[in-house]
Scaffold this motif. Structure first.
Motif, PDB file in Angstrom:
ATOM      1  N   SER A  44       4.196  33.385  67.690  1.00  0.00           N
ATOM      2  CA  SER A  44       3.383  34.542  68.397  1.00  0.00           C
ATOM      3  C   SER A  44       2.508  33.883  69.606  1.00  0.00           C
ATOM      4  O   SER A  44       2.271  34.616  70.422  1.00  0.00           O
ATOM      5  N   VAL A  48       5.898  37.757  73.526  1.00  0.00           N
ATOM      6  CA  VAL A  48       6.221  38.028  72.225  1.00  0.00           C
ATOM      7  C   VAL A  48       5.799  39.334  71.621  1.00  0.00           C
ATOM      8  O   VAL A  48       4.605  39.757  71.752  1.00  0.00           O
ATOM      9  N   VAL A  62       6.282  41.706  67.786  1.00  0.00           N
ATOM     10  CA  VAL A  62       6.576  41.550  66.474  1.00  0.00           C
ATOM     11  C   VAL A  62       6.979  42.948  65.974  1.00  0.00           C
ATOM     12  O   VAL A  62       6.254  43.748  65.961  1.00  0.00           O
ATOM     13  N   TYR A  99      10.122  38.064  65.340  1.00  0.00           N
ATOM     14  CA  TYR A  99       9.460  37.836  66.419  1.00  0.00           C
ATOM     15  C   TYR A  99      10.912  37.907  67.599  1.00  0.00           C
ATOM     16  O   TYR A  99      11.782  37.318  67.473  1.00  0.00           O
TER      17      TYR A  99
END
Length: 140
Positions: free
Chosen positions: A18, A23, A25, A35
């Motif tokens: 993270s 990034v 998710v 990810y």
């Protein structure tokens, strides 16, 4: 400052992945986190699959984490030692990734895990994003 020499934990995978730039998710089957950087996965948690199972009982491993690697030689360096917690399966032949059971993550230090996550991100990020990150984080 976090202790890079302490045993790694699953929570560290989430924290480290993270923390990388750009990034997102997504959530795959079973709400497992995937990810991504630029829409490309670099670390994901896998559902139990027949290709990753206990060789004695045949029971599917419920705790497999997949990490992208920069090259096949990087993959081989991680999986060739039978004592390594990293492994691969025939399903991943030709795929630039390695597998790790969450139950063995403590065999890595947090620092080692950070390097694997960063390499995974770098292997999937655009050249521009990778260059910017490397410029801001020169090797020690």
């Amino acid at each position: 400052m976090l202790d890079a020499s302490r045993p790694a934990r699953v929570e560290d995978v989430h924290e480290l992945a993270s923390a990388m730039p750009h990034v997102t998710v997504e959530y795959g089957t079973g709400d497992n986190p995937v990810y991504q950087v630029g829409g490309k996965s670099f670390v994901f948690f896998r559902n139990p699959r027949p290709d990753a199972a206990d060789p004695v009982t045949g029971e599917r491993y419920p705790d497999v984490i997949v990490f992208w690697v920069p090259s096949d030689s990087d993959k081989q360096a991680l999986v060739q030692d039978p004592a390594s917690p990293f492994f691969t399966t025939p399903h991943f032949n030709g795929h630039r990734s390695v597998l790790l059971r969450a139950g063995r993550i403590g065999e890595l230090t947090r620092g080692e895990l950070a390097e694997v996550v960063q390499d995974a991100w770098l292997s999937r990020a655009s050249a521009r994003r990778a260059a910017a990150w490397l410029s801001a984080h020169p090797p020690a």
